[in-house]
Scaffold this motif. Structure first.
Motif, short mmCIF file in Angstrom:
data_model
loop_
_atom_site.label_atom_id
_atom_site.label_comp_id
_atom_site.label_asym_id
_atom_site.label_seq_id
_atom_site.Cartn_x
_atom_site.Cartn_y
_atom_site.Cartn_z
N SER A 140 -1.17 26.61 -19.10
CA SER A 140 0.20 26.29 -19.40
C SER A 140 0.71 25.17 -18.23
O SER A 140 1.43 24.28 -18.84
CB SER A 140 0.92 27.41 -18.90
OG SER A 140 1.01 27.75 -17.49
N GLN A 160 -5.46 27.98 -15.98
CA GLN A 160 -3.95 28.08 -15.99
C GLN A 160 -3.50 26.73 -17.01
O GLN A 160 -3.25 26.08 -16.73
CB GLN A 160 -3.42 27.65 -14.51
CG GLN A 160 -3.61 28.61 -13.65
CD GLN A 160 -2.70 29.80 -13.69
OE1 GLN A 160 -1.71 29.79 -14.32
NE2 GLN A 160 -3.29 31.00 -13.34
N ALA A 195 -2.04 27.34 -24.39
CA ALA A 195 -2.15 28.47 -23.71
C ALA A 195 -2.55 29.62 -24.54
O ALA A 195 -2.48 29.46 -25.83
CB ALA A 195 -0.65 28.71 -23.23
#
Length: 421
Positions: free
Chosen positions: A379, A377, A330
């Motif tokens: 994560s 995205q 991330a």
């Protein structure tokens, strides 16, 4: 007059300086081009069995000569090509001498098509089939340079010079990590020859092909020669460690290693915030192994916590087994000083040796590492390696919940109706 002479002398000096300046880079470019040039060594079996007349009504030797002439005409200019023979010169019965019978018919280098064709025309089926010694010499023929290196072996029978097993020779060549591929072609094959030539090819990531017609032979050899001219990534030899602490650091690229039966290999990769690590590993069964085996690739933190894993299983019906994983890190909150995370890659295999099979050297291992910009995205992928699979997982959970509620309501309604009746 003097002024004109000085101007002329100055012009000559300037021209000479420019010529010298241009000549040096041109020479350097030529040397660099030669160093990167793809190299191919055609290794031809010229043993006595090549006299057999069972390929399109002509002898195996005649078919091979015809195919070679077509290949030489079609060889790309950038390919440095050579021809080596085995069994072409010693006609006697002394096995010791016959197993030394391999010679370079045409040296690996810029191709003179007329000279190469003339050399091929002189060949006559003669002696033994020393495939192992020929492969060792062919590997030496291709020494030097950083371009693609390929041996193309054409034979009509198995090696007659054991105990120098050509499969073992091929594994030793692969273990050197010089990026050399051996492709094999079998003329009018039998089971033993097919097994041996397949083993040789598989040990170096090459291919085995059975050919029974002249046009097939010419097409396949030409295909392999042209393939050598295609740009490829040369694998880098690396030696993985027994643990993460002492593991070698690797970056994006292709790596080769050897891993013994049931052992582990560890490597380290640095991943910055916002990047995604993509890794895959292939382990080849280059010798007889017991059925039911597998390979495991794990991404682990330096503290031993597993991040994500990939697993592959085999049942003895394939010679190479592969698996891979993805890990996206991330974005960091502090963009001024993004800290890289060291990810430890662990490769484990569950191969076991068949009876009488040597465990050394280890099985060929190929590791591909790619560190790229991560998805938006990150994560989701970082959690368990599911990526967009979270959408599917969520959908399945919701559908299961609604189905359970509906089925419960229907069951209660049926019970109520049964009691009423």
């Amino acid at each position: 007059m003097i002024t004109r002479q000085r101007l002329a002398a100055g012009a000559c000096a300037l021209f000479a300086a420019l010529a010298a300046g241009i000549a040096v880079p041109a020479s350097a470019v030529a040397d660099e081009t030669t160093a990167l040039a793809p190299k191919v060594d055609l290794v031809l079996d010229v043993s006595g069995s090549m006299r057999a007349r069972d390929i399109d009504g002509q002898s195996r030797m005649a078919a091979a000569k015809q195919a070679f002439n077509e290949v030489l005409d079609a060889t790309p200019e950038e390919v440095q090509l050579g021809i080596r023979t085995l069994g072409a010169n010693y006609p006697g019965d002394d096995r010791k001498e016959g197993c030394k019978d391999t010679a370079q018919l045409y040296p690996v280098g810029p191709l003179d098509r007329v000279e190469a064709k003339t050399a091929v025309a002189t060949l006559t089926p003669t002696g033994w089939t020393p495939i192992g010694p020929a492969l060792l010499k062919a590997a030496t023929d291709l020494d030097g340079g950083e371009g693609t290196k390929r041996i193309v072996l054409i034979s009509d029978g198995e090696d007659t010079c054991a105990p120098l097993d050509p499969c073992v020779v091929a594994r030793e060549i692969a273990a050197k990590g010089i990026g050399l591929t051996i492709d094999t072609l079998g003329l009018v094959p039998n089971t033993k020859m097919r097994q041996q030539l397949s083993c040789i090819a598989e040990a170096t990531g090459g291919t085995y092909t059975s050919v029974e017609h002249t046009d097939e032979l010419a097409d396949k050899v030409n295909q392999l020669v042209v393939r050598a001219a295609d740009p490829v990534v040369t694998p880098v030899a690396v030696e993985g460690a027994a643990g993460c602490t002492n593991a070698p650091a690797v970056k994006s690229g292709l790596y080769t290693d050897r891993e013994e039966f049931g052992r582990q290999r560890w490597y380290r990769v640095d991943v910055l915030p916002g990047q995604e690590l993509r890794a895959s590993v292939s382990v080849a069964a280059d010798r007889a192994v017991n059925p039911d085996y597998g390979v495991l690739l794990r991404a682990v933190t330096t503290h031993g916590r597993e991040i994500v894993r990939g697993e592959g299983n085999g049942t003895g019906r394939t010679d190479v087994i592969s698996t891979g994983l993805r890990y996206a890190k991330a974005e960091a909150d502090d963009e001024d000083k993004p800290a890289a995370e060291t990810v430890c890659l662990q490769v484990t295999n569950s191969f076991s040796a068949a009876s009488g099979v040597k465990s050394a050297p280890g099985l060929p291992l190929e590791l591909t590492v790619d560190v790229v910009d991560g998805p938006s995205q990150a994560s989701d992928v970082a959690s368990f390696g599911l990526g967009r699979g979270w959408w599917l997982l969520g959908t399945l959970v919701l559908v299961g919940f609604l189905t359970g509620v509906l089925w419960g309501w229907i069951s209660r309604w049926r019970v109520a109706v049964w009691r009423t009746n």
